[in-house]
Design a protein around this motif. Structure first.
Motif, PDB file in Angstrom:
ATOM      1  N   GLN A   1      30.329  49.458  19.810  1.00 53.92           N
ATOM      2  CA  GLN A   1      31.190  48.527  20.522  1.00 53.92           C
ATOM      3  C   GLN A   1      30.407  47.628  21.473  1.00 53.92           C
ATOM      4  O   GLN A   1      29.334  47.982  21.944  1.00 53.92           O
ATOM      5  N   TYR A   2      30.999  46.477  21.734  1.00 54.80           N
ATOM      6  CA  TYR A   2      30.382  45.482  22.619  1.00 54.80           C
ATOM      7  C   TYR A   2      30.748  45.794  24.068  1.00 54.80           C
ATOM      8  O   TYR A   2      31.913  46.003  24.403  1.00 54.80           O
ATOM      9  N   GLU A   3      29.729  45.804  24.950  1.00 52.56           N
ATOM     10  CA  GLU A   3      29.940  46.156  26.348  1.00 52.56           C
ATOM     11  C   GLU A   3      29.930  44.950  27.278  1.00 52.56           C
ATOM     12  O   GLU A   3      30.424  45.036  28.398  1.00 52.56           O
ATOM     13  N   GLY A   4      29.360  43.815  26.859  1.00 52.18           N
ATOM     14  CA  GLY A   4      29.307  42.638  27.714  1.00 52.18           C
ATOM     15  C   GLY A   4      27.912  42.040  27.766  1.00 52.18           C
ATOM     16  O   GLY A   4      26.976  42.525  27.129  1.00 52.18           O
TER      17      GLY A   4
ATOM     18  N   GLU B   1      26.375  56.523  23.186  1.00 47.19           N
ATOM     19  CA  GLU B   1      25.622  56.411  24.427  1.00 47.19           C
ATOM     20  C   GLU B   1      24.244  55.775  24.237  1.00 47.19           C
ATOM     21  O   GLU B   1      23.469  55.682  25.190  1.00 47.19           O
TER      22      GLU B   1
ATOM     23  N   ARG C   1      22.030  52.418  23.635  1.00 51.00           N
ATOM     24  CA  ARG C   1      22.214  50.995  23.885  1.00 51.00           C
ATOM     25  C   ARG C   1      21.456  50.139  22.877  1.00 51.00           C
ATOM     26  O   ARG C   1      20.334  50.457  22.493  1.00 51.00           O
TER      27      ARG C   1
ATOM     28  N   PHE D   1      25.389  46.377  23.411  1.00 55.77           N
ATOM     29  CA  PHE D   1      26.283  47.165  22.583  1.00 55.77           C
ATOM     30  C   PHE D   1      25.912  48.640  22.731  1.00 55.77           C
ATOM     31  O   PHE D   1      24.771  48.971  23.066  1.00 55.77           O
ATOM     32  N   THR D   2      26.864  49.520  22.457  1.00 53.94           N
ATOM     33  CA  THR D   2      26.579  50.954  22.538  1.00 53.94           C
ATOM     34  C   THR D   2      27.159  51.682  21.331  1.00 53.94           C
ATOM     35  O   THR D   2      28.154  51.261  20.741  1.00 53.94           O
ATOM     36  N   GLN D   3      26.493  52.763  20.987  1.00 56.50           N
ATOM     37  CA  GLN D   3      26.995  53.707  19.990  1.00 56.50           C
ATOM     38  C   GLN D   3      26.491  55.083  20.367  1.00 56.50           C
ATOM     39  O   GLN D   3      25.277  55.304  20.457  1.00 56.50           O
TER      40      GLN D   3
ATOM     41  N   GLN E   1      24.381  40.886  29.693  1.00 54.04           N
ATOM     42  CA  GLN E   1      23.486  41.336  30.744  1.00 54.04           C
ATOM     43  C   GLN E   1      22.220  40.488  30.696  1.00 54.04           C
ATOM     44  O   GLN E   1      21.792  40.066  29.620  1.00 54.04           O
TER      45      GLN E   1
END
Length: 347
Positions: free
Chosen positions: A33-36, A56, A58, A52-54, A38
């Motif tokens: 998922q997309y986190e934003g 935990e 990055r 993005f994370t999967q 940075q």
């Protein structure tokens, strides 16, 4: 239609970048998922990018580019301190032509096209698997209980029983890694491909590490002797650094990262350790190690400049690569996952 290269990406507004990352998210494996956005800044380069994370882990979006890779000559030239260190060290090892010595170990100069991709920020160990304390005790290793108890009281950053288990101090918690015997490199590549991932190519690795820099190191042609380096600590001068011994395993009072292990301008972290290799894919699909020489130069007492040269983006490969025994090097092998983003063009 304009390809989403680094220059195009950097010229986009924050809103446009957000919209593009939402489009990228539609191409991702399940669970990612997309986190934003940075912003990462290092070595004079700055990138605002998507995170993005999967599970935990990055990943960051790295825009593509048409870029020159490799090294054949100085761009700015070394400062006096680096020049003196290099020539003194080279002379002590009977190296008369420093330029040829360096050029023979550098990646060949070439023009490449790099496509946009999502890149895992940290590497994954091929030989070590992280386990819980309960899982570790279940292994019934005779030396583990005592080693763990002593490590918790020692103040050390790291302890390793060779090819058995590793203990790492991480922000007040002890991470336990167990050596994974019998793993096959081909199985890892196949497993990651099935899950929707790939490994970096050599070209992609050099681009992401150096950003297309034309200098010996991502920050310039001169070495930065103020850096705190794994195995050498933080030397005050080239002479003192050769005698330094503040490795992670004995440097108990320090818990901050070593300089070469910090995120770069893309938000990607590299090992910064000449003992470690990061695995990449060559043009013919053959697995190639990058970022190290097995510690050959550092073991030879060459000092920080030459010792950490194999960790530079422009260093080609270990000169002994054809003689490497992957099974014996399993504890020093790492890789990172990547997802190549297709059809990324601007209207």
């Amino acid at each position: 239609m304009e390809a989403l290269t680094k220059s195009v990406w950097q010229g986009l507004s924050e809103q446009d970048k957000q919209e593009w990352m939402q489009r990228v998210a539609l191409q991702l494996p399940e669970g990612m998922q997309y986190e934003g956005l940075q912003t990462f800044e290092r070595y004079g380069q700055r990138t605002q990018t998507g995170v993005f994370t999967q599970d935990e882990q990055r990943f960051v979006f790295v825009p593509g580019d048409q870029v020159t890779l490799g090294w054949e000559k100085w761009h700015h030239g070394m400062d006096e301190e680096t020049t003196a260190d290099l020539h003194e060290t080279a002379s002590s090892y009977g190296i008369e032509d420093v330029q040829s010595f360096l050029a023979g170990r550098m990646s060949p100069v070439r023009e490449v096209n790099i496509g946009p991709m999502l890149v895992e920020c940290e590497t994954i160990s091929l030989g070590w698997i992280e386990v819980t304390e309960e899982e570790a005790f279940a292994q019934e290793h005779a030396d583990f209980p005592k080693a763990l108890a002593e490590f918790k009281e020692s103040g050390l950053n790291e302890y390793e029983l060779h090819l058995e288990f590793k203990l790492i101090q991480d922000q007040g918690e002890v991470r336990i890694l167990w050596f994974n015997e019998g793993i096959e490199l081909e199985d890892i590549v196949t497993e990651e491909t099935t899950a929707g991932f790939s490994l970096l190519t050599e070209d992609e690795w050099e681009y992401i590490y150096g950003g297309g820099c034309r200098t010996l190191f991502p920050w310039g042609d001169s070495f930065d002797y103020t850096m705190r380096l794994r195995h050498l600590g933080k030397p005050e001068s080239p002479v003192q650094s050769e005698q330094a011994s503040a490795d992670t395993e004995t440097d108990g009072e320090h818990h901050h990262p070593y300089d070469l292990e910090l995120p770069n301008f893309f938000g990607v972290q590299f090992a910064g350790d000449p003992y470690k290799y990061e695995l990449t894919l060559g043009a013919d699909g053959e697995v190639m190690p990058k970022g190290g020489d097995g510690g050959a130069l550092i073991c030879g007492g060459t000092g920080p400049l030459l010792s950490f040269l194999p960790s530079a983006s422009v260093f080609f490969r270990d000169v002994n690569v054809d003689e490497l025994d992957w099974e014996e090097l399993m504890d020093a092998l790492y890789y990172r996952r990547v997802i190549r983003v297709t059809d990324m063009k601007m209207n």
